[in-house]
Design an enzyme around this catalytic site. Structure first.
Site, PDB file in Angstrom:
ATOM      1  N   GLU A 190      -4.016   1.164  14.227  1.00 17.67           N
ATOM      2  CA  GLU A 190      -4.522   0.136  13.326  1.00 17.67           C
ATOM      3  C   GLU A 190      -5.538  -0.770  14.009  1.00 17.67           C
ATOM      4  O   GLU A 190      -6.643  -0.989  13.496  1.00 17.67           O
ATOM      5  CB  GLU A 190      -3.362  -0.708  12.780  1.00 17.67           C
ATOM      6  CG  GLU A 190      -3.791  -1.845  11.876  1.00 17.67           C
ATOM      7  CD  GLU A 190      -4.490  -1.336  10.633  1.00 17.67           C
ATOM      8  OE1 GLU A 190      -5.693  -1.621  10.481  1.00 17.67           O
ATOM      9  OE2 GLU A 190      -3.861  -0.641   9.823  1.00 17.67           O
ATOM     10  N   ASP A 211      -9.583  -1.125  13.164  1.00 21.32           N
ATOM     11  CA  ASP A 211     -10.180  -2.386  12.730  1.00 21.32           C
ATOM     12  C   ASP A 211     -11.389  -2.767  13.568  1.00 21.32           C
ATOM     13  O   ASP A 211     -12.460  -3.102  13.033  1.00 21.32           O
ATOM     14  CB  ASP A 211      -9.139  -3.510  12.796  1.00 21.32           C
ATOM     15  CG  ASP A 211      -8.097  -3.399  11.695  1.00 21.32           C
ATOM     16  OD1 ASP A 211      -8.359  -2.711  10.697  1.00 21.32           O
ATOM     17  OD2 ASP A 211      -7.012  -3.994  11.848  1.00 21.32           O
ATOM     18  N   ASP A 240     -20.567   0.498  -8.756  1.00 21.24           N
ATOM     19  CA  ASP A 240     -19.441   0.820  -9.624  1.00 21.24           C
ATOM     20  C   ASP A 240     -18.930   2.234  -9.352  1.00 21.24           C
ATOM     21  O   ASP A 240     -19.700   3.191  -9.331  1.00 21.24           O
ATOM     22  CB  ASP A 240     -19.873   0.696 -11.091  1.00 21.24           C
ATOM     23  CG  ASP A 240     -18.696   0.695 -12.044  1.00 21.24           C
ATOM     24  OD1 ASP A 240     -17.552   0.604 -11.577  1.00 21.24           O
ATOM     25  OD2 ASP A 240     -18.939   0.771 -13.269  1.00 21.24           O
ATOM     26  N   ILE A 241     -17.616   2.354  -9.135  1.00 19.96           N
ATOM     27  CA  ILE A 241     -16.987   3.653  -8.897  1.00 19.96           C
ATOM     28  C   ILE A 241     -16.300   4.080 -10.193  1.00 19.96           C
ATOM     29  O   ILE A 241     -15.436   3.363 -10.710  1.00 19.96           O
ATOM     30  CB  ILE A 241     -15.959   3.581  -7.747  1.00 19.96           C
ATOM     31  CG1 ILE A 241     -16.608   2.967  -6.499  1.00 19.96           C
ATOM     32  CG2 ILE A 241     -15.394   4.960  -7.461  1.00 19.96           C
ATOM     33  CD1 ILE A 241     -17.801   3.718  -5.977  1.00 19.96           C
ATOM     34  N   SER A 270      -6.845   0.279   5.149  1.00 27.25           N
ATOM     35  CA  SER A 270      -6.937  -0.377   6.454  1.00 27.25           C
ATOM     36  C   SER A 270      -8.349  -0.270   7.009  1.00 27.25           C
ATOM     37  O   SER A 270      -8.769  -1.120   7.798  1.00 27.25           O
ATOM     38  CB  SER A 270      -5.969   0.265   7.452  1.00 27.25           C
ATOM     39  OG  SER A 270      -4.672  -0.217   7.282  1.00 27.25           O
ATOM     40  N   ASP A 298     -11.709  -1.663 -12.424  1.00 21.36           N
ATOM     41  CA  ASP A 298     -10.544  -0.818 -12.696  1.00 21.36           C
ATOM     42  C   ASP A 298      -9.508  -1.036 -11.601  1.00 21.36           C
ATOM     43  O   ASP A 298      -9.825  -1.482 -10.493  1.00 21.36           O
ATOM     44  CB  ASP A 298     -10.944   0.660 -12.780  1.00 21.36           C
ATOM     45  CG  ASP A 298     -11.637   1.169 -11.523  1.00 21.36           C
ATOM     46  OD1 ASP A 298     -10.967   1.285 -10.477  1.00 21.36           O
ATOM     47  OD2 ASP A 298     -12.845   1.448 -11.582  1.00 21.36           O
ATOM     48  N   GLY A 339     -17.099  -0.430 -14.864  1.00 18.23           N
ATOM     49  CA  GLY A 339     -16.655  -1.802 -14.671  1.00 18.23           C
ATOM     50  C   GLY A 339     -15.434  -1.867 -13.775  1.00 18.23           C
ATOM     51  O   GLY A 339     -15.104  -0.925 -13.053  1.00 18.23           O
TER      52      GLY A 339
END
Length: 656
Positions: A302, A306, A614-615, A573, A635, A633
């Site tokens: 992790e 990062d 937008d996905i 993450s 979701d 839009g």
């Protein structure tokens, strides 16, 4: 804002609980244990009357602050407000939110009926009363019976009650009492590791020894298979970073039970980001014994993820590491998360009693000084560090794991940080509409089919980040899609962008139009319920809950180097530090032009969704169904979409 806790005050529940108790008419049930199917806790013997318990009484904050807190936050966060960007000082926030003298006096008068005044500790910020009491005294005070609850698998015992009562006239003055329905941990033989509860959201690959097989780091031909800094720059179109950056703008990153190794960062930057020079490392803000770096053989995936993602985006801006908790609590944790971190940022959030700092839950959070071998022997750190302008958090739990009051208090603290100009960016989770597989509460309800929202993502005052991917055979110039990888294809466990609707918090005003639009054009094919009331269930999700996530970023096939190995990883993450790093760059641009930090960014983003890509393709499966669908839009899979840096930068820099 509403929580399922409100339903606990019903008179019918009070009568049921009090069947064997002499509860006077002047008292009312304040909190009741919510029984979840499959719980590992077994109720056994009554707690012996002489056992000493550390008791905390959480006082309600100033009523005016409770009523106006959201208004105050929106005044400095809404771009249409005349006060936009006029963030508060920490001192002003503390003064505004402390309980009233009336609350302090009335609650203390009640306590003195059982507990001698000399035994009661009152915190400097007036937020808590703390004292040690025998079980007999506590049961007399709250008209409850305390029992031992055993978790045989974890070897853990809690001293707890099914519910407790307080005088009716104090309901408006008391938030919660501990030990309460979640109890007090008194013995542990083999505490479960934090990682077993999937508090870290990164997904580990099937083969951690696979090599990257890439020669030209500047090419973006295979970004559908391996995401590098070059891929990120091509996806989100951010320019090379200026060599002149503000010394007052460092990107904050939260870590717990996971530590980076400098050798891993050096290797990664040499390979993929040669512009990052001179063994760059985070500025350590160690909290309650938290330390870094560590040896490569002990490095965590992790932390590696990062910093390897964020630093190449913002360099030569710095990163600040909030490394929480000593080695004992990091590896043998209780069930809470974030409280010691919030303590260290705001001294008014934590308080002191004879058992150590008692602003935290004695069962859910670490207690310092820690007398375990290798434990941190100092006092809990309170108000030690000034928060950075942007903080990225890639850790989380499930709403169902923690008391409602615990989460509401944390959410209020996130609100206060937003008032002070801090942007909190949080990963939305990696299990779609469910919780982590293999846990008791992966999904909710008797049949395990009700969607399980993530925590702290339900809090409306943070920015949640979902995950996307580049579809196989596609390029950085093609639209991203919501990430979904079935278990065993790339990772040990299934990966799906965490999303859905909170069972605790209502949808905030800035989000309601976007949610309504989603239901209008892409109405989910599932039954739903209202007000978080899923027991008994009428559906599988809360129709009026706060929507998760707000935005998204790439979170699949991420190149990582840790423990001396080349590998890939995925999950929100990765998405959270990417999005946070881009916001931190925009903050730096604003500071260079004499403006201030951004603080809470959601109102701006929801009013100007065109600054995001937008996905519209993909789902987030879980709980035996396909989950929600990405749509035009906002979701509950990818939020408003992924960053378009030029548009975001232009918008935020145009604001005062």
């Amino acid at each position: 804002m509403r929580s399922v806790l409100l339903s606990l005050l019903a008179a019918a529940s009070s009568i049921e609980l009090a069947a064997s108790l002499a509860v006077p008419d002047t008292h009312v049930l304040h909190e009741k244990r919510e029984v979840t199917q499959g719980t590992p806790w077994v109720k056994r013997n009554r707690v012996e009357s002489h056992i000493k318990l550390p008791v905390r009484i959480g006082l309600k904050q100033n009523a005016e602050a409770s009523e106006k807190a959201v208004e105050w936050l929106m005044e400095v966060s809404d771009p249409n407000s005349e006060k936009y960007g006029q963030h508060w000082s920490q001192e002003d926030v503390i003064k505004a939110f402390q309980p009233t003298p009336e609350t302090v006096e009335k609650v203390k008068a009640w306590l003195k009926m059982v507990i001698h005044e000399d035994r009661i500790t009152h915190t400097d910020n007036k937020a808590w009363f703390a004292f040690d009491a025998s079980t007999e005294e506590l049961e007399k005070l709250v008209h409850a019976e305390y029992y031992e609850y055993h978790n045989e698998d974890a070897g853990t015992v809690l001293l707890s009650t099914d519910g407790y009562h307080i005088p009716k006239h104090l309901q408006e003055h008391i938030d919660l009492i501990t030990p309460g329905v979640k109890g007090l941990k008194v013995r542990s033989d083999d505490l479960a590791k934090r990682a077993s509860r999937s508090s870290r959201l990164v997904k580990t690959p099937l083969d951690e020894n696979k090599t990257w097989n890439i020669t030209d780091i500047e090419k973006t031909d295979n970004c559908d298979r391996l995401i590098t800094p070059a891929c990120l720059q091509a996806l989100y179109k951010y320019p090379p970073q200026s060599s002149k950056v503000s010394p007052k703008n460092s990107l904050g990153i939260f870590e717990e039970a996971d530590t980076y190794a400098q050798e891993d960062l050096d290797f990664y930057f040499a390979k993929f980001a040669p512009w990052v020079k001179n063994r760059v490392c985070p500025i350590l803000n160690g909290i309650d014994g938290g330390s870094a770096p560590t040896r490569p053989s002990e490095a965590g995936i992790e932390s590696s993820l990062d910093f390897e993602l964020a630093i190449p985006i913002i360099y030569p801006q710095t990163t600040t590491l909030y490394q929480t908790d000593d080695s004992y609590y990091a590896n043998n944790p209780t069930n809470g998360l974030f409280n010691t971190f919030l303590d260290a940022l705001d001294g008014s959030y934590c308080t002191y009693s004879a058992y150590g700092e008692t602003g935290n839950d004695p069962q859910l959070d670490p207690t310092y000084p820690d007398l375990h071998p290798g434990g941190y022997r100092g006092k809990l750190m309170c108000g030690t560090y000034k928060p950075t302008n942007v903080i990225s958090i890639s850790y989380g739990e499930q709403e169902s794991w923690l008391p409602v009051a615990y989460q509401v208090r944390q959410c209020n603290e996130f609100l206060k940080l937003g008032m002070q100009g801090v942007t909190i960016v949080v990963a939305s989770g990696d299990d779609g509409v469910a919780g982590p597989p293999g846990t008791v509460q992966g999904c909710l309800g008797e049949n395990g089919h009700i969607f399980s929202p993530t925590q702290p993502c339900g809090c409306p005052w943070i920015t949640n980040v979902g995950a996307t991917t580049i579809a196989p055979g596609k390029t950085v110039n093609d639209p991203e899609v919501a990430v979904y990888d079935a278990a065993g294809t790339k990772y040990y466990q299934e990966l799906a962008s965490g999303g859905g609707f909170s069972n605790i918090f209502y949808a905030p005003a800035y989000q309601t139009k976007a949610i309504a639009n989603y239901f209008k054009i892409s109405n989910p094919p599932y039954k739903y319920y209202h007000n978080g009331a899923f027991d008994p269930p009428d559906g599988v999700y809360n129709r009026d809950g706060r929507g998760i996530p707000d935005v998204a970023a790439i979170g699949d096939n991420i190149a990582i180097f840790y423990q001396g190995k080349e590998t890939t990883g995925g999950g929100t993450s990765a998405s959270a530090p990417i999005f946070a790093a881009l916001i931190n760059r925009i903050v730096d641009e604003r500071l260079a032009s004499g403006k201030g930090p951004l603080g809470f960014i959601n109102p701006v983003l929801y009013q100007h969704p065109y600054v995001l890509n937008d996905i519209t393709s993909g789902k987030n499966p879980g709980c035996g169904v396909e989950g929600f669908s990405a749509s035009v839009g906002w979701d509950p899979v990818t939020g408003l979409g992924t960053p378009n840096y030029p548009k975001m930068s232009k918008l935020f820099n145009s604001l005062k």
